[in-house]
Design a protein around this motif. Structure first.
Motif, PDB file in Angstrom:
ATOM      1  N   UNK A 146      -6.503  -4.485 -14.195  1.00 46.87           N
ATOM      2  CA  UNK A 146      -6.322  -3.098 -13.606  1.00 46.87           C
ATOM      3  C   UNK A 146      -4.807  -2.651 -13.945  1.00 46.87           C
ATOM      4  N   UNK A 147      -4.491  -1.213 -13.945  1.00 46.78           N
ATOM      5  CA  UNK A 147      -3.193  -0.662 -13.977  1.00 46.78           C
ATOM      6  C   UNK A 147      -2.943  -0.151 -12.598  1.00 46.78           C
ATOM      7  N   UNK A 158       9.313   1.153  -9.353  1.00 47.16           N
ATOM      8  CA  UNK A 158       8.027   0.722  -9.289  1.00 47.16           C
ATOM      9  C   UNK A 158       7.822   0.638 -11.056  1.00 47.16           C
ATOM     10  N   UNK A 159       7.668  -0.482 -11.319  1.00 46.42           N
ATOM     11  CA  UNK A 159       7.529  -1.011 -12.865  1.00 46.42           C
ATOM     12  C   UNK A 159       5.641  -0.543 -13.195  1.00 46.42           C
ATOM     13  N   UNK A 160       5.870  -0.065 -14.464  1.00 45.02           N
ATOM     14  CA  UNK A 160       4.468  -0.247 -14.794  1.00 45.02           C
ATOM     15  C   UNK A 160       3.610  -1.842 -14.733  1.00 45.02           C
ATOM     16  N   UNK A 180      -0.897  -4.381 -27.727  1.00 43.86           N
ATOM     17  CA  UNK A 180      -1.892  -3.200 -27.817  1.00 43.86           C
ATOM     18  C   UNK A 180      -1.459  -2.395 -26.451  1.00 43.86           C
ATOM     19  N   UNK A 181      -0.650  -2.622 -25.718  1.00 43.11           N
ATOM     20  CA  UNK A 181      -0.434  -1.640 -24.625  1.00 43.11           C
ATOM     21  C   UNK A 181       0.756  -0.868 -25.146  1.00 43.11           C
ATOM     22  N   UNK A 182       0.737   0.483 -24.442  1.00 40.77           N
ATOM     23  CA  UNK A 182       1.753   1.322 -24.630  1.00 40.77           C
ATOM     24  C   UNK A 182       2.043   2.062 -23.347  1.00 40.77           C
ATOM     25  N   UNK A 183       3.355   2.648 -23.287  1.00 41.20           N
ATOM     26  CA  UNK A 183       3.953   3.235 -22.189  1.00 41.20           C
ATOM     27  C   UNK A 183       4.602   4.568 -22.697  1.00 41.20           C
ATOM     28  N   UNK A 184       4.199   6.005 -22.363  1.00 37.58           N
ATOM     29  CA  UNK A 184       4.802   7.101 -22.461  1.00 37.58           C
ATOM     30  C   UNK A 184       5.662   7.761 -21.504  1.00 37.58           C
ATOM     31  N   UNK A 185       6.812   8.030 -21.598  1.00 41.96           N
ATOM     32  CA  UNK A 185       7.354   8.610 -20.256  1.00 41.96           C
ATOM     33  C   UNK A 185       8.035  10.017 -20.515  1.00 41.96           C
ATOM     34  N   UNK A 186       8.168  11.015 -19.784  1.00 37.13           N
ATOM     35  CA  UNK A 186       8.698  12.204 -19.899  1.00 37.13           C
ATOM     36  C   UNK A 186       9.490  12.493 -18.280  1.00 37.13           C
ATOM     37  N   UNK A 187      11.004  12.450 -18.655  1.00 41.52           N
ATOM     38  CA  UNK A 187      11.651  12.609 -19.978  1.00 41.52           C
ATOM     39  C   UNK A 187      11.419  11.014 -20.484  1.00 41.52           C
ATOM     40  N   UNK A 188      11.846  10.896 -21.904  1.00 40.97           N
ATOM     41  CA  UNK A 188      11.856   9.492 -22.562  1.00 40.97           C
ATOM     42  C   UNK A 188      12.917   8.814 -21.952  1.00 40.97           C
ATOM     43  N   UNK A 200       0.419 -11.112 -14.768  1.00 40.45           N
ATOM     44  CA  UNK A 200       1.377  -9.927 -14.429  1.00 40.45           C
ATOM     45  C   UNK A 200       2.124  -9.401 -15.513  1.00 40.45           C
ATOM     46  N   UNK A 201       1.684  -8.325 -16.494  1.00 40.16           N
ATOM     47  CA  UNK A 201       2.440  -7.658 -17.383  1.00 40.16           C
ATOM     48  C   UNK A 201       3.123  -6.557 -16.870  1.00 40.16           C
ATOM     49  N   UNK A 202       4.303  -6.418 -17.044  1.00 46.31           N
ATOM     50  CA  UNK A 202       4.962  -5.320 -16.397  1.00 46.31           C
ATOM     51  C   UNK A 202       5.943  -4.717 -17.513  1.00 46.31           C
ATOM     52  N   UNK A 203       6.042  -3.221 -17.376  1.00 43.99           N
ATOM     53  CA  UNK A 203       7.029  -2.680 -18.271  1.00 43.99           C
ATOM     54  C   UNK A 203       8.133  -1.747 -17.294  1.00 43.99           C
ATOM     55  N   UNK A 204       9.433  -2.212 -17.286  1.00 39.58           N
ATOM     56  CA  UNK A 204      10.367  -1.685 -16.528  1.00 39.58           C
ATOM     57  C   UNK A 204      11.516  -0.699 -17.371  1.00 39.58           C
ATOM     58  N   UNK A 205      12.062   0.205 -17.121  1.00 45.08           N
ATOM     59  CA  UNK A 205      13.256   0.936 -17.594  1.00 45.08           C
ATOM     60  C   UNK A 205      14.567  -0.024 -17.674  1.00 45.08           C
ATOM     61  N   UNK A 206      15.315   0.478 -18.584  1.00 46.02           N
ATOM     62  CA  UNK A 206      16.696  -0.315 -18.416  1.00 46.02           C
ATOM     63  C   UNK A 206      17.372  -0.302 -17.119  1.00 46.02           C
ATOM     64  N   UNK A 207      17.508   0.807 -16.514  1.00 46.15           N
ATOM     65  CA  UNK A 207      17.638   0.878 -14.981  1.00 46.15           C
ATOM     66  C   UNK A 207      16.547   1.628 -14.312  1.00 46.15           C
TER      67      UNK A 207
END
Length: 402
Positions: A146-147, A158-160, A180-188, A200-207
């Motif tokens: 699940x996402x 909160x990370x992805x 195969x997983x992608x994240x799109x953010x606005x603003x980038x 648990x696979x997570x995506x976090x921004x630099x800060x």
């Protein structure tokens, strides 16, 4: 690796007819055979049509085909016009045609029947349409995932989070998921994938996220293997919105919590945290509010203190904000008001007065950051949403692709 590659050898499919194009949807073995026996006598010459000869993998009626096995169609003679591979709902499998051969580029789903429909031309231009079918393997275990926090407004910490119901058992399998997983953010915003553990696979921004960011996640994972005879059968996509920046700091030694929103102090709250001890000391580190749980029964048996033993307790508490999976909350504690701001007497949680706890509960959202300082007991990343316990370079090293 579990699963048997069944029926993936080539099968020649040849459509034949006499004196004209093959009827759509027909196929037959043989090459250039007359459909009606010997030609009839005529003063004019008779031309024999020669449809394309095809090589299709998996073979017609093959079963137990692995979802990662490519579908391949090649013209042994003649040339391909179109190739279409569809599931029972008519959804087409993506593929590409190059150098006279068509190869699927997307994985198949387990436990699914597929139909291959090929249009081709023989060397003399004779058109034909050929169909075949095959079925993919039925795994012993269908892996699900699940996402998390889909559709919610979350805090800047909160990370992805893509969470599997069971382990993705090898680094190679985790790498295939990650590709195969992608994240799109606005603003980038720049960021990176990493694994907290094998589920648990997570995506976090630099800060931390910029307030107001919209985040979209695509996870087309059907057909990936996650363990012995265990395959994913579905794709998923989701997203969330980042709200205001709320960051609180709990000074364990000073017994105070300072709450900031968008960089400005909005409240200072006296607290009592965990008393010194191996099981009760509050962990230092950067945590994230995992859930707003409201009423929770605190039970010492979860700390290994059974009923009848010194230190046993079972207490219904209010205004609970969970910050670790190991039982740390921010919550109301009317019994410790005299110690709040003066001493640490809890079993690891952050105690507040009922009024302050209710204010904090109402003001907070999942994903808000709570930093803890002043303890010798570290917060381990897997004890909660621990992506901020890593430097950014350290987090990138958690990638299965590193």
């Amino acid at each position: 690796m579990a699963g048997v590659l069944a029926g993936v050898f080539a099968m020649a499919l040849v459509a034949g007819c006499q004196g004209g194009a093959a009827s759509p949807g027909t196929s037959a073995a043989g090459t250039g055979a007359a459909a009606g026996g010997t030609p009839s006598s005529s003063s004019s010459s008779t031309t024999t049509s020669v449809p394309a000869e095809l090589d299709v993998t998996p073979a017609d009626r093959a079963t137990g085909v692995r979802p990662d096995a490519p579908v391949k169609v090649r013209a042994v003679s003649g040339k391909l016009s179109t190739v279409r591979v569809t599931d029972p709902d008519g959804k087409a499998v993506e593929g590409k045609l190059a150098q006279g051969a068509w190869t699927s580029t997307a994985r198949l789903r387990p436990s699914t029947a597929y139909t291959v429909t090929v249009s081709a031309e023989g060397e003399d231009g004779t058109p034909s349409t050929t169909t075949s079918s095959f079925t993919t393997l039925k795994p012993k275990v269908t892996a699900t995932y699940g996402i998390l926090y889909a559709g919610q407004t979350v805090g800047v910490g909160m990370p992805v989070s893509i969470q599997f119901d069971s382990a993705v058992t090898s680094k190679a399998m985790r790498a295939e998921v990650e590709k195969r997983v992608t994240v799109t953010t606005s603003p980038k915003q720049a960021g990176a994938w990493g694994w907290l553990d094998d589920r648990q696979l997570m995506w976090r921004p630099v800060t931390y996220w910029k307030p107001g960011t919209t985040v979209s996640v695509r996870a087309p994972l059907a057909g990936l293997q996650t363990g012995p005879d265990k395959w994913i059968a579905n794709d998923d996509s989701a997203g969330f919105t980042v709200g205001s920046m709320m960051i609180s700091t709990v000074d364990i030694k000073a017994h105070m919590m300072t709450v900031r929103r968008d960089g400005k102090v909005i409240k200072v709250i006296p607290v009592s945290t965990g008393r010194p001890g191996k099981l009760t000391e509050t962990r230092s580190g950067t945590k994230v509010i995992i859930r707003k749980e409201g009423e929770v029964t605190m039970d010492s048996t979860t700390l290994g203190i059974p009923k009848g033993k010194p230190g046993y307790y079972k207490e219904v508490t209010q205004s609970n904000l969970r910050v670790t999976w190991t039982g740390e909350y921010l919550h109301s504690a009317p019994w410790s008001v005299a110690s709040q701001g003066n001493a640490n007497v809890s079993h690891g949680c952050v105690n507040m007065s009922p009024a302050n706890a209710q204010w904090m509960f109402d003001a907070s959202k999942v994903g808000d950051v709570v930093k803890f300082t002043g303890s010798n007991r570290p917060f381990l990343p897997t004890e909660g949403i621990g992506v901020w316990q890593y430097t950014y370079d350290g987090w990138k090293a958690q990638s299965a692709l590193s």
